[in-house]
Design a protein around this motif. Structure first.
Motif, short mmCIF file in Angstrom:
data_model
loop_
_atom_site.label_atom_id
_atom_site.label_comp_id
_atom_site.label_asym_id
_atom_site.label_seq_id
_atom_site.Cartn_x
_atom_site.Cartn_y
_atom_site.Cartn_z
N SER A 1 23.86 37.42 60.32
CA SER A 1 23.33 38.48 59.86
C SER A 1 23.24 38.19 58.53
CB SER A 1 24.22 40.16 60.24
OG SER A 1 25.58 39.51 59.60
N GLN A 2 22.24 39.07 57.76
CA GLN A 2 22.05 39.55 56.51
C GLN A 2 23.69 39.05 55.47
OE1 GLN A 2 18.21 40.80 55.00
NE2 GLN A 2 17.20 40.34 56.43
N GLU A 3 24.07 40.10 56.08
CA GLU A 3 25.87 39.99 55.64
C GLU A 3 26.40 38.55 55.79
OE1 GLU A 3 23.89 42.48 57.45
OE2 GLU A 3 23.53 44.39 56.22
N GLU A 4 26.24 38.24 56.69
CA GLU A 4 27.16 37.13 57.02
C GLU A 4 26.48 36.31 55.80
OE1 GLU A 4 28.70 37.73 61.49
OE2 GLU A 4 26.67 36.59 60.85
N LEU A 5 25.44 35.51 55.67
CA LEU A 5 24.89 35.06 55.30
C LEU A 5 24.82 35.06 54.20
CD1 LEU A 5 22.87 32.30 54.73
CD2 LEU A 5 20.58 33.47 54.52
N PHE A 6 25.19 36.14 53.34
CA PHE A 6 25.28 37.01 51.74
C PHE A 6 26.54 36.55 51.14
CE2 PHE A 6 26.57 40.44 48.54
CZ PHE A 6 25.89 39.58 47.37
N THR A 7 27.34 36.80 52.42
CA THR A 7 29.34 36.61 51.45
C THR A 7 29.03 35.27 51.38
OG1 THR A 7 29.20 38.47 53.67
CG2 THR A 7 31.06 36.89 53.04
N GLU A 8 28.47 34.11 52.88
CA GLU A 8 28.73 32.25 52.93
C GLU A 8 27.57 32.83 51.25
OE1 GLU A 8 29.51 29.07 54.07
OE2 GLU A 8 30.60 30.81 55.11
N LEU A 9 26.60 32.93 50.89
CA LEU A 9 25.96 32.04 49.94
C LEU A 9 27.63 33.31 48.16
CD1 LEU A 9 22.22 33.03 50.96
CD2 LEU A 9 23.30 31.24 50.75
#
Length: 754
Positions: A664-672
């Motif tokens: 998800s975009q939320e997971e990708l944002f957290t990873e970034l």
């Protein structure tokens, strides 16, 4: 021409009764008509003069405000000798000064009023005060700037002196003849008092001319001394720097406490080795201060006499009109402030004497140290002019020797004169010291304990720089230097980068440094740019900003956090990553972040494109990868940024290839965010070394400023340094030369465990 004829007709009409008189010749009436017309034209020509007067007042105000800024700066850092930081000798200040002293340059405009004369002479006094105030700024210049500014100031002073001498001869610095005629019917006593006042003005003008010439000689003499003295200070600084390095090696790890002590040590080295302080403590500076105070006293006495004169003449009657009052008051304030600063400066040399030998050396004014004549001696032994003719070579060399010998004798004479004048502040200072000593003893007798300042430890004294061994800085002066540096650190500790600290909450033991750029990604054919710290951060943040499902407030806070982090990343890169191949990458990252933050674009592509609304997280990453792949062959910053984006996006796609549809975009944002935090944390482990680097500034003129910048940086980042001090991988601790480079970090983190 029509206006001319109308005016002539008006005068003709006014003089027509005279033409009817038979006993008045027509030629006399024509002459009178011509005089009236010329007077009218002169009046029209003088109409802009009040505006010019306000221009002079504005220039004077600029000089005054610059002086006030330096006074405030000196008070802030407890420097009673008030160094020149804002008001310095350069092309801009010389231009403004030339405008401020325009009144004495005016050779034709009569200044018949009392205040007119006071203002004209006051402008000369203001020039003397500014020259004295600006003297320490000579120490901030290199050889080329020093020569250029001395020549420019000399031309201004010579022009001013010549103009004043002309006016002394023509009488423009005294009451004009028309004023004498006007007052003729008021009695001989009035005429006599005016003549005395006129004579006093001439004497004052001659005195100011002598002071200007003396100050100009002091400038030249000081410039020759500064060139040699800065070399001596530099050698002493390098010796103290070596001692500081040895102490640091024994201290081990750069903790916050160790860094504080190091900054204080270098603060003492920079403060006591300040070229401006060296100049202020010189004999020429003390003599110029005495001259300045004398000028103020003379100007003040004339002002009091004018104000106390019951039978005042016309206050102002020049073409400058009311603007002359504005000029007078602004310059009078400047003269008063300058004199107060000079009074403080000429008391400074005694604070550099803590021994009887130091005082005795000042009294032995006939001794001239080598630093005053060293530059001339060098010139004497070097051929300054070459010629193809052997005979001319011999002649020119002998003339050179003769000329420089005379200059050396003149230099010694000026120094001896200045040292003789310097005895005045020494005696005054000793009087005040005796007064305070008696006061202290009296209070002790009555049982009143005076507060005592803590004395610096003796190991601090090894960092004190002084040109003369018999003039040692007292402990009180060192105390103020130490407290000033400590205050800078304490004030900065209240300004911790809170936004950056929030971002570093996502820090995960530098995992992001290893994960942001996989070694499995092949470089573009023929293109392989090295990584710097800022470019991966900017690239990862660009992808994060494009994720449209993230709350706007979250993205806004994220942008602010990254922006604050990049401020400190830039400090690390400028101090430790200044190799040529990295500088171009850093500049590309800086331009890209400006585009992302301000215009919400990445290499010309909008990050909030409506098409992104229907894209998933991985589709957005693929879009960036496709765009970057098409632009990697571009030259300059576009190609550098595209290469970084291609490698990072391919790394993300490789990392999530198994569950690519579930990200998800939320997971990708957290990873970034976590990767950015890890990269920033790894970069900021270099902050102690950046602080150490800032402490040791190679340019002697910038050392104090650099030390205070290091103190501020230490205060602001003390929490970050404490957080990261024990987190650096052991392999990098054993290779401290590789800590400033992100690629070295990645190599160590991806290397197999031994």
């Amino acid at each position: 021409m029509g206006h001319h004829y109308d005016l002539e007709d008006d005068y003709e009409e006014a003089l027509s009764p005279l033409r009817q008189c038979n006993n008045i010749s027509s030629n006399l009436i024509d002459d009178l008509l011509l005089v009236l017309y010329k007077l009218h034209r002169q009046k029209r020509f003088s109409e802009p003069m009040p505006t010019i007067g306000m221009y002079i007042a504005l220039a004077s105000l600029c000089c005054l405000l610059a002086m006030v800024a330096d006074i405030i700066h000196g008070m802030k850092y407890r420097k009673s000798w008030y160094p020149c930081k804002y008001f310095t000798l350069n092309a801009v200040s010389l231009t403004v000064i030339a405008v401020a002293v325009k009144l004495p340059m005016d050779l034709t405009n009569p200044m018949p009023g009392d205040i007119d004369q006071q203002t004209k002479l006051g402008s000369v006094a203001f020039m003397c005060i500014m020259m004295t105030f600006l003297l320490p700024s000579l120490a901030t210049m290199n050889r080329k700037d020093l020569v250029t500014n001395i020549i420019a100031l000399g031309l201004l002073v010579i022009t001013l002196v010549v103009n004043i001498c002309i006016q002394i001869n023509t009488g423009l610095v005294s009451y004009s003849e028309d004023m004498r005629i006007k007052e003729d019917n008021m009695g001989g006593h009035k005429i006599k008092s005016m003549a005395i006042y006129s004579y006093a003005n001439r004497i004052t003008a001659i005195t100011y001319v002598a002071m200007l010439l003396m100050l100009m000689m002091i400038y030249i003499c000081s410039a020759l001394m500064i060139l040699k003295s800065k070399q001596d200070l530099e050698s002493k600084y390098q010796a103290a720097h070596e001692r500081a390095l040895l102490v640091q090696q024994q201290a081990g790890q750069l903790t916050v406490e160790n860094l504080k002590q190091r900054v204080i040590n270098y603060g003492i080295m920079a403060g006591t080795g300040s070229p401006q302080l060296m100049t202020v403590c010189s004999a020429t500076s003390s003599a110029s201060a005495v001259i300045c105070v004398s000028i103020y006293w003379l100007h003040y006495t004339k002002t009091v006499n004018y104000l106390g004169n019951e039978s005042k003449h016309i206050a102002y009657d020049s073409d400058y009109k009311w603007s002359i009052l504005v000029i007078y008051y602004i310059q009078y304030i400047g003269i008063t402030l300058g004199a107060a600063v000079m009074l403080s400066r000429f008391l400074t040399p005694l604070t550099n004497m803590s021994s009887t030998e130091g005082i005795w050396k000042l009294i032995k004014f006939y001794e001239v140290e080598s630093c005053w004549t060293h530059t001339l001696s060098d010139w004497k032994h070097n051929r300054l002019y070459s010629s193809s003719s052997p005979n001319f070579k011999i002649v020119f060399y002998k003339l050179q020797i003769l000329g420089l010998t005379l200059l050396t004798l003149s230099q010694k004479a000026i120094v001896i004169t200045c040292k003789a004048i310097r005895i005045i502040p020494v005696l005054i200072s000793m009087f005040f010291l005796c007064y305070y000593a008696c006061l202290f003893l009296l209070l002790e007798l009555f049982g009143i304990q005076m507060p005592r300042q803590s004395e610096p430890t003796r190991n601090i004294h090894q960092y004190v720089l002084q040109l003369q061994d018999d003039m040692e800085l007292p402990d009180e002066a060192l105390y103020f230097i130490i407290k000033s540096v400590e205050r800078s650190i304490q004030n900065a500790e209240k300004q911790q980068p809170s936004k950056l600290m929030k971002l570093l909450v996502n820090f995960r033991d530098f995992e992001g440094v290893k994960k942001f750029d996989s070694l499995l990604v092949q470089p573009s054919p023929g293109l392989d740019y090295p990584n710097c710290w800022s470019l991966p951060v900017v690239t990862l943040a660009t992808i994060a900003v494009s994720l449209h499902k993230i709350q706007p407030n979250t993205l806004k806070n994220f942008l602010n956090e990254v922006t604050e982090g990049l401020v400190y990343v830039k400090l690390v890169e400028e101090s430790l990553n200044n190799k040529d191949e990295l500088v171009s990458v850093q500049k590309a990252a800086e331009r890209l972040w400006l585009e992302v933050e301000v215009y919400n674009k990445w290499l010309g592509n909008y990050l909030q494109d409506p098409d992104f609304r229907v894209k998933t997280a991985i589709q957005i990453v693929e879009w960036f990868n496709e765009k970057a792949t098409n632009m990697v062959t571009e030259v300059g910053s576009i190609g550098i940024c595209a290469c970084s984006m291609r490698r990072i996006t391919e790394t993300i796609l490789l990392s999530y290839h198994t569950n690519i549809d579930e990200l998800s975009q939320e997971e990708l944002f957290t990873e970034l965010s976590s990767m950015i935090a890890d990269i920033l944390a790894a970069c900021l482990t270099n902050l102690p070394q950046v602080i150490v680097t800032k402490c040791h500034e190679s340019a002697i003129e910038k050392r104090e400023e650099s030390v205070y910048a290091a103190a501020t940086l230490l205060g602001k980042t003390s929490e970050i340094i404490n957080t990261l001090k024990d987190r650096v991988p052991e392999s990098l601790i054993n290779n401290p030369g590789e800590l400033p480079f992100i690629d070295k970090w990645r190599d160590h983190l991806t290397a197999p465990a031994p």
